[in-house]
Design a protein around this motif. Structure first.
Motif, PDB file in Angstrom:
ATOM      1  N   UNK A 116       0.811  -1.223   0.000  1.00  0.00           N
ATOM      2  CA  UNK A 116       0.000   0.000   0.000  1.00  0.00           C
ATOM      3  C   UNK A 116       0.844   1.272   0.000  1.00  0.00           C
ATOM      4  N   UNK A 117       2.074   1.188  -0.485  1.00  0.00           N
ATOM      5  CA  UNK A 117       2.893   2.382  -0.674  1.00  0.00           C
ATOM      6  C   UNK A 117       2.518   3.104  -1.961  1.00  0.00           C
ATOM      7  N   UNK A 118       1.724   2.423  -2.809  1.00  0.00           N
ATOM      8  CA  UNK A 118       1.226   2.962  -4.071  1.00  0.00           C
ATOM      9  C   UNK A 118       2.345   3.242  -5.068  1.00  0.00           C
ATOM     10  N   UNK A 119       3.366   2.398  -5.037  1.00  0.00           N
ATOM     11  CA  UNK A 119       4.469   2.514  -5.984  1.00  0.00           C
ATOM     12  C   UNK A 119       4.157   1.653  -7.210  1.00  0.00           C
ATOM     13  N   UNK A 145      -0.408   4.529  -7.672  1.00  0.00           N
ATOM     14  CA  UNK A 145      -1.103   5.777  -7.312  1.00  0.00           C
ATOM     15  C   UNK A 145      -1.586   6.522  -8.540  1.00  0.00           C
ATOM     16  N   UNK A 146      -0.827   6.431  -9.641  1.00  0.00           N
ATOM     17  CA  UNK A 146      -1.250   7.087 -10.874  1.00  0.00           C
ATOM     18  C   UNK A 146      -2.444   6.358 -11.494  1.00  0.00           C
ATOM     19  N   UNK A 187       3.012  10.930  -4.845  1.00  0.00           N
ATOM     20  CA  UNK A 187       3.707  10.415  -3.652  1.00  0.00           C
ATOM     21  C   UNK A 187       2.779  10.059  -2.507  1.00  0.00           C
ATOM     22  N   UNK A 188       1.483   9.888  -2.798  1.00  0.00           N
ATOM     23  CA  UNK A 188       0.527   9.489  -1.757  1.00  0.00           C
ATOM     24  C   UNK A 188       0.623   7.994  -1.530  1.00  0.00           C
ATOM     25  N   UNK A 189       0.780   7.611  -0.282  1.00  0.00           N
ATOM     26  CA  UNK A 189       0.659   6.206   0.094  1.00  0.00           C
ATOM     27  C   UNK A 189      -0.500   6.125   1.072  1.00  0.00           C
TER      28      UNK A 189
END
Length: 149
Positions: A50-53, A104-105, A112-114
């Motif tokens: 869930x770091x959204x990388x 995230x995109x 940079x939202x996690x």
């Protein structure tokens, strides 16, 4: 191979994270039992914990590619370079279809939202607001097209 895209989609809709859904669809071809595949891919969901990388579907696609076509001779630069080229080809195909390989995109989140390390409940609303069922199907379809070429 059976329709891996639909298998991946169904695994996601059954509660698997994106990486688990893709690897799970190919677990037999990768020489893994289902439980081992689920454990191996478990930390890659949500763009890596869930770091959204990097999207979990892409990570799952790379896991399958590594297990099926990766190299193990650490001195074989040619094999390493060829595998990296294959990984980049898979990523390029995914990006061409979705516009990104970043979670995230793909989810339309802020740069940079996690998120907190707490998974969301899998409700009908959860599935409606996410492209994930389609992205895991796409990743599996890309693998089906490229693994044996």
């Amino acid at each position: 191979m059976a329709d891996k895209a639909e298998q991946a989609r169904q695994l996601f809709l059954s509660g698997a994270n994106c990486a688990q859904a893709v690897l799970g669809a190919f677990h037999r071809e990768c020489g893994l039992d289902f439980d081992a595949a689920m454990r191996l891919a478990s930390g890659f969901g949500g763009g890596m914990g869930r770091l959204r990388e990097v999207c979990g579907a892409v990570s799952g696609m790379f896991l399958v590619a590594n297990l099926r076509r990766g190299y193990s001779d650490l001195s074989d630069k040619e094999a390493k370079d060829a595998h990296y080229a294959f990984i980049q080809k898979l990523a390029a195909e995914f990006r061409a279809e979705t516009g990104s390989i970043v979670c995230r995109e793909l989810l339309g989140l802020a740069p940079k939202q996690s998120d907190a390390p707490v998974s969301e409940a899998r409700t009908p609303e959860y599935y409606r607001k996410r492209p994930c069922a389609d992205t895991v199907a796409l990743a599996a379809a890309i693998l089906e097209r490229n693994l044996d070429s």
